[in-house]
Design an enzyme around this catalytic site. Structure first.
Site, mmCIF file in Angstrom:
data_model
loop_
_atom_site.group_PDB
_atom_site.id
_atom_site.type_symbol
_atom_site.label_atom_id
_atom_site.label_comp_id
_atom_site.label_asym_id
_atom_site.label_seq_id
_atom_site.Cartn_x
_atom_site.Cartn_y
_atom_site.Cartn_z
ATOM 1 N N PRO A 2 0.770 -1.224 0.000
ATOM 2 C CG PRO A 2 -0.074 -1.067 2.154
ATOM 3 C CD PRO A 2 0.963 -1.726 1.345
ATOM 4 C CD GLU A 3 5.011 3.509 -2.004
ATOM 5 O OE1 GLU A 3 5.058 4.630 -2.518
ATOM 6 O OE2 GLU A 3 5.994 2.763 -1.895
ATOM 7 C CE LYS A 50 2.195 5.947 2.285
ATOM 8 N NZ LYS A 50 3.431 5.846 3.099
ATOM 9 N NE ARG A 251 9.754 0.805 5.985
ATOM 10 C CZ ARG A 251 8.685 0.888 5.225
ATOM 11 N NH1 ARG A 251 7.882 1.912 5.334
ATOM 12 N NH2 ARG A 251 8.413 -0.051 4.358
#
Length: 262
Positions: A2-3, A50, A251
DNA sequence: TCTGCATGAAAAA
DNA sequence: TTTTCCTGCAGAG
């Protein structure tokens, strides 16, 4: 997966299938209080960055997929719920299952407004103002790669788009936000809009230009879709330098150390 | 069967 | 800055 493009896609899909219909809402897994909206008519579904908002009158289900969340749907009778289905919808048009979201909760309109208010501009929403994002960037010493992921700066960009966009503009990921000039930002913003719209259309994140891929006809293969994302050690498509990876803001960040030199 | 990993973000420290 | 939570899948053993 999911972006932002994933959520806008999901919103569109749910609108087409469910808006205007009464929905039987349940939580086979039991971790969502489905009774709050069960049997109500779905009025609208919208995505902001999002975040997904599914309105049943003044009760709005807020969904955030997080890293693992997934949605599946179909027509006809719903399948036996295997695994952890947090929220299930069943209507005359079919069914939809939500698994593994970070957030799945019922909110009031003002609570929804508060969430939207803290988000930066969303490249996929009409009329979004990229200049608002630049106002924050130009005042920050934080590295560009971190700012692009910050949902208060731009809503909807995630780990794939951030690395890929920085590569496409040959920018050092560690460049402090305040060192970016307005022209460069305008280029980044319009590129993000273009890439995410393409993602919304196709359901995939493809950032490579055809001329930079090996000459093939037919669909883009998975390994051809990106310049740097998940390509640690592989040769840069432009100059052959091995792609570098380093963890930034928890990340993995990927870049070409020569194309994107400071 | 087990381990690690994944396109995220909030809370705790 | 680290920890925690969410789930499913691929690959190793």
């Amino acid at each position: 997966m999911p972006e932002g493009h994933t959520l806008h896609r999901l919103a569109r899909s749910q609108r087409r299938q469910f808006v205007g219909l009464p929905i039987a809402v349940s939580s086979p897994q039991g971790r969502f209080d489905a009774m709050l909206v069960d049997g109500r008519v779905l009025d609208s579904v919208t995505a902001h960055g999002k975040h997904l908002f599914e309105a049943f009158g003044d009760r709005i289900v807020h969904v955030h997929l997080g890293l693992f969340g997934k949605y599946s749907s179909g027509t006809g009778d719903p399948p036996e719920p295997l695994g952890a289905v947090r929220m299930r919808w069943v209507a005359e048009s079919g069914w939809g299952d939500l698994r593994g979201p970070t957030a799945c909760e019922v909110l009031s309109p003002s609570e929804v407004d508060a969430i939207i208010a803290r988000l930066g501009p969303d490249p996929l929403r009409a009329g979004s103002d990229g200049g608002r994002a630049f106002d924050r960037i130009r005042r920050s010493r934080a590295p560009l790669a971190g700012l692009l992921m910050d949902q208060r700066v731009v809503a909807g960009v995630g780990n794939v788009y951030r690395s890929e966009v920085l590569f496409r503009h040959r920018l050092d990921p560690y460049l402090p936000g305040r060192a970016l000039d307005a022209t460069a930002w305008d280029g980044i913003w319009s590129d993000v809009v273009t890439l995410m719209r393409a993602g919304l259309r196709s359901g995939r994140i493809i950032t490579t230009d055809p001329t930079d891929r090996s000459r093939r006809t037919g669909p883009v293969r998975g390994e051809d879709a990106h310049y740097v994302y998940r390509r640690t050690g592989l040769p840069c498509r432009i100059d052959g330098t091995p792609i570098t990876m380093q963890v930034l803001a928890a990340r993995k960040l990927y870049w070409c150390p020569t194309c994107q030199a400071a």
